[in-house]
Write a protein that holds these residues in place. Structure first.
Motif, PDB file in Angstrom:
ATOM      1  N   VAL A  78       0.874  -1.165   0.000  1.00 56.25           N
ATOM      2  CA  VAL A  78       0.000   0.000   0.000  1.00 56.25           C
ATOM      3  C   VAL A  78       0.910   1.213   0.000  1.00 56.25           C
ATOM      4  O   VAL A  78       1.793   1.328   0.859  1.00 56.25           O
ATOM      5  CB  VAL A  78      -0.942   0.021   1.221  1.00 56.25           C
ATOM      6  CG1 VAL A  78      -1.746   1.315   1.250  1.00 56.25           C
ATOM      7  CG2 VAL A  78      -1.885  -1.176   1.190  1.00 56.25           C
ATOM      8  N   ILE A  79       0.753   2.061  -0.988  1.00 60.42           N
ATOM      9  CA  ILE A  79       1.618   3.247  -1.084  1.00 60.42           C
ATOM     10  C   ILE A  79       0.871   4.429  -0.482  1.00 60.42           C
ATOM     11  O   ILE A  79      -0.199   4.798  -0.964  1.00 60.42           O
ATOM     12  CB  ILE A  79       1.950   3.567  -2.557  1.00 60.42           C
ATOM     13  CG1 ILE A  79       2.575   2.357  -3.254  1.00 60.42           C
ATOM     14  CG2 ILE A  79       2.858   4.783  -2.646  1.00 60.42           C
ATOM     15  CD1 ILE A  79       2.744   2.543  -4.759  1.00 60.42           C
ATOM     16  N   PRO A  80       1.422   5.029   0.580  1.00 58.76           N
ATOM     17  CA  PRO A  80       0.761   6.200   1.140  1.00 58.76           C
ATOM     18  C   PRO A  80       0.896   7.382   0.187  1.00 58.76           C
ATOM     19  O   PRO A  80       2.000   7.678  -0.282  1.00 58.76           O
ATOM     20  CB  PRO A  80       1.504   6.479   2.442  1.00 58.76           C
ATOM     21  CG  PRO A  80       2.482   5.379   2.616  1.00 58.76           C
ATOM     22  CD  PRO A  80       2.656   4.682   1.319  1.00 58.76           C
ATOM     23  N   VAL A  81      -0.210   8.022  -0.122  1.00 57.12           N
ATOM     24  CA  VAL A  81      -0.182   9.128  -1.073  1.00 57.12           C
ATOM     25  C   VAL A  81      -0.763  10.400  -0.444  1.00 57.12           C
ATOM     26  O   VAL A  81      -0.042  11.342  -0.146  1.00 57.12           O
ATOM     27  CB  VAL A  81      -0.942   8.778  -2.370  1.00 57.12           C
ATOM     28  CG1 VAL A  81      -0.844   9.919  -3.384  1.00 57.12           C
ATOM     29  CG2 VAL A  81      -0.382   7.499  -2.987  1.00 57.12           C
ATOM     30  N   PHE A  82      -2.071  10.398  -0.229  1.00 55.12           N
ATOM     31  CA  PHE A  82      -2.729  11.610   0.280  1.00 55.12           C
ATOM     32  C   PHE A  82      -3.136  11.499   1.743  1.00 55.12           C
ATOM     33  O   PHE A  82      -3.617  12.458   2.310  1.00 55.12           O
ATOM     34  CB  PHE A  82      -3.975  11.924  -0.550  1.00 55.12           C
ATOM     35  CG  PHE A  82      -3.673  12.352  -1.953  1.00 55.12           C
ATOM     36  CD1 PHE A  82      -2.967  13.529  -2.204  1.00 55.12           C
ATOM     37  CD2 PHE A  82      -4.091  11.596  -3.033  1.00 55.12           C
ATOM     38  CE1 PHE A  82      -2.697  13.932  -3.499  1.00 55.12           C
ATOM     39  CE2 PHE A  82      -3.826  12.000  -4.334  1.00 55.12           C
ATOM     40  CZ  PHE A  82      -3.128  13.164  -4.566  1.00 55.12           C
ATOM     41  N   SER A  83      -3.000  10.323   2.323  1.00 54.69           N
ATOM     42  CA  SER A  83      -3.410  10.167   3.710  1.00 54.69           C
ATOM     43  C   SER A  83      -2.203   9.801   4.555  1.00 54.69           C
ATOM     44  O   SER A  83      -1.322   9.078   4.101  1.00 54.69           O
ATOM     45  CB  SER A  83      -4.466   9.073   3.842  1.00 54.69           C
ATOM     46  OG  SER A  83      -5.630   9.428   3.137  1.00 54.69           O
ATOM     47  N   VAL A  84      -2.204  10.277   5.792  1.00 54.02           N
ATOM     48  CA  VAL A  84      -1.149   9.871   6.710  1.00 54.02           C
ATOM     49  C   VAL A  84      -1.228   8.356   6.857  1.00 54.02           C
ATOM     50  O   VAL A  84      -2.294   7.767   6.742  1.00 54.02           O
ATOM     51  CB  VAL A  84      -1.294  10.547   8.096  1.00 54.02           C
ATOM     52  CG1 VAL A  84      -1.000  12.022   8.028  1.00 54.02           C
ATOM     53  CG2 VAL A  84      -2.667  10.293   8.689  1.00 54.02           C
TER      54      VAL A  84
END
Ligand code: K7E
Ligand code: CUA
Length: 666
Positions: free
Chosen positions: A75-81
């Protein structure tokens, strides 16, 4: 609006809702073909053939699955912490989530687009849109880090985004919500919509080498809702197509009020023409504020800059940029086939699929065959631009992908199915049920010039009765269909993280070999990096305490720290000394009101902590890294403010108080 239309429209809406639950395909259990297991089985230790980058919707993240196995890889964190990676919690990554509205720890990611060269996926980057507080993110496919996030001014509801031109010249983003522009007085009555609300399309240029994004220009468009878009390709390269709804310009009860017109539009944008105007200085510089966040691989630190200007071209006063093609009933998907000639609009409430011809559109434009204007933009005649209609394809068409062999695959939300049809003769060839209420679908490269037509993947909104119940909420799902033959064959069902919208499946061979294994610690230019355990130290600067900590299997240095006081600003600068693949170390400390750090080999991450109470606080490595991982821990002593306890730190013999005198009694 005409009042008499209200009951009719409401009745239609009610019928659609009912249908969503009653028009479910039957015979779920029989739908899977006998050889499915063989087709999706990837033996232990073997790699999948595709990476599937799937949007997380309201999770704000992107997940990566292997296909055909459906195994979740990342899972790549993008817009959420993300507490797992410490993304948005560590000092290095906090700036990634900065905006002109301050730190925003969440967004709604709908669409993933892969970078392209010559209209083919090139495996460099994938892009994602932040729907809520308009942003575009670029993810690096060697590190799987979010490398850049660019906020978009004059925007709301960044939904028809981020779609690319065929050489990634631009990533393009259109607004779902029209609002007053940022430099106007926004304190206006909502019912002044028609007068004060405008839409925007942003053309974001992408540097060929670094990938760095920059808003090249924005187009000011009428106050309507742009839903989706795709670039032209081949002969239509230079054009961009957007589905438009709410051309009624309603501002309340859109369900009814934005469903009045028999036809909305596909807006065709000639961006080469816009470039010409830009060169001629026809752009108007506008003062705005938007954040541009860049993660620097060398310093391993993100920075956020607030930019203050954009150049705006007004398509309502500059002729030749925009044209309107009438398209039935609130179109959603707007997809261009691999040849670049056919543009498919999917009217959510339409009972057919219109296929437009780029050639016919150009003829009509060149012959100035217009049917009046919409907000000063020439409107073309439906018959003049229409190639043909797919008749009775299904209910609620949303999105279309292509196989590069002359066929199109359209998702139908209401009738829960994928329908395969031929682009030339517009005949339906096959239909396959989905479980249930499919939104997007994707074929690897299915929106490029060169699809790899092995699979189509359905992304479903509702999974009621498909999985073991887990309370009121059930996971959304993806379903994999083999499309190598004439008929679609359902071969796999797997739950997804968040709500999947668009996705991009990329051949593993294109990207797997450049996947980074670790960071060279000698190249680590983080200001607070500690290279080698002898350099571990604690430095007090006023009330700031910097702890330069190293981690290597299986201890932390320093692991005993004293002389820190209540109210100090403590920074744990944690450098992972390992130089080997897949050996992250983690860091957590009791009572820190943030997440852990998860630090890759050769990388530095910083956790900020302001101790509030006197006491001894243990800290430890959170990632099971070795047999003695549980020993990878330490203590920090917090004394009262103004205490005389001297600053002292160390590990083993160098620990404050010296050698650990514990002995084993024989
Ligand atoms: Cu889900 Cu592309 Cu936001 Cu259609 S959109 S489903
Ligand atoms: Cu390092 Cu566990």
């Amino acid at each position: 609006m005409k009042l008499s239309n209200v009951p009719a429209a409401l009745a239609l809406a009610a019928a659609l809702i009912l249908c969503a639950y009653s028009c479910k395909p039957k015979n779920t259990a029989n739908a899977v073909s006998a050889d499915a297991a063989q087709k999706t089985y990837v033996p232990p230790g073997k790699y999948d053939e595709f990476y599937d980058f799937v949007s997380g919707g309201f999770s704000g993240q992107m997940s990566v699955y292997g296909l055909p196995s459906g195994r979740l890889l990342r899972v790549i964190p993008v817009f959420s912490v993300d507490p797992q990676a410490g993304y948005g919690y560590s000092e290095e990554t906090k700036p990634m989530l900065n905006t002109s509205h301050g730190f925003i720890p969440w967004d709604d990611l709908h669409h993933i687009e892969a970078s392209q060269t010559n209209g083919e996926i090139d495996g460099r980057w994938v892009f994602g849109n932040g729907n809520n507080t308009p942003r575009i993110a670029r993810i690096d496919l060697s590190t799987y880090n979010t490398a850049e996030i660019l906020e978009l001014p004059n925007s709301a509801g960044n939904h028809s985004s981020p779609f690319t031109t065929e050489n990634t010249e631009y990533i393009v983003a259109g607004t779902r919500f029209s609002v007053p522009p940022d430099n106007a007085d926004g304190d206006v009555p909502i019912d002044s919509y028609k007068k004060n609300f405008l839409g925007t399309i942003s053309f974001v240029s992408v540097d060929k080498n670094s990938g760095n994004m920059k808003i090249a220009f924005q187009l000011k468009i009428p106050g309507i809702n742009l839903d989706l878009s795709h670039a032209g390709k081949g002969p239509s390269h230079g054009w961009f197509f957007f589905s438009c709804y709410n051309t009624e310009q309603a501002h309340t009860l859109l369900e009814v009020n934005a469903s009045q017109r028999d036809k909305d539009f596909i807006m065709a944008i000639n961006w080469k023409k816009a470039e010409e105007y830009l060169q001629q200085g026809k752009g108007v510089k506008q003062q705005v504020k938007y954040a541009h966040n860049v993660y620097d691989e060398k310093t391993q630190t993100a920075s956020s800059t607030i930019e203050t200007e954009v150049t705006v071209l007004d398509v309502m006063s500059l002729p030749g940029i925009a044209y309107m093609m009438p398209c039935p009933k609130s179109p959603h998907g707007c997809d261009v086939d691999p040849t670049g000639e056919y543009i498919v609009g999917s009217g959510k409430l339409a009972a057919l699929i219109p296929v437009f011809s780029f050639n016919k559109m150009m003829d009509a434009i060149n012959n100035k065959k217009f049917d009046g204007t919409y907000e000063n933009i020439p409107v073309l005649k439906y018959e003049d631009v229409l190639y043909g209609e797919v008749k009775k394809p299904g209910l609620g068409p949303l999105h279309t992908e292509f196989d590069g062999k002359g066929n199109a695959y359209t998702s139908f939300f209401i009738s829960s199915e994928i329908v395969k049809w031929n682009i030339k003769d517009l005949k339906v060839l096959d239909r396959a049920p989905t479980y249930y209420s499919i939104g997007h679908l994707s074929i690897p490269g299915g929106d490029t010039k060169k699809p790899n037509a092995k699979y189509v993947i359905a992304y479903n909104k509702i999974t009621k009765d498909r999985y073991l119940p887990t309370g009121p909420e059930l996971a959304q799902s993806a379903q994999l269909y083999d499309i190598s033959g004439d008929k679609m064959q359902l071969i796999l069902d797997f739950p997804t993280i968040g709500e999947p919208h668009y996705a991009q499946a990329i051949e593993a061979s294109l990207i797997k070999d450049k996947s980074k294994k670790f960071y060279d610690i000698m190249q680590n230019e983080n200001t607070y990096a500690t290279k080698g355990e002898p350099n571990a130290k604690v430095v007090r600067e006023g009330n700031k305490v910097h702890i330069y900590m190293t981690a290597i299997r299986s201890h932390l240095a320093p692991d005993n720290i004293e002389g820190v006081q209540v109210g100090d600003e403590v920074y744990f600068h944690f450098t992972n000394q390992e130089q080997d693949w897949d050996i992250p170390h983690g860091f957590a400390i009791k009572a820190a009101n943030t997440a852990e750090l998860l630090v890759m080999p050769g990388e530095t991450r910083t956790l900020k902590w302001i101790p509030e109470k006197v006491g001894i606080y243990p800290f430890y490595c959170t990632d099971f890294c070795s047999a003695l991982h549980q020993e990878m821990s330490g203590y920090i002593r917090i004394s009262p403010k103004g205490s005389k306890v001297p600053l002292a730190f160390g590990t083993g013999d160098k620990a404050p108080g010296g050698k650990d005198t514990t002995t084993i009694s024989k």
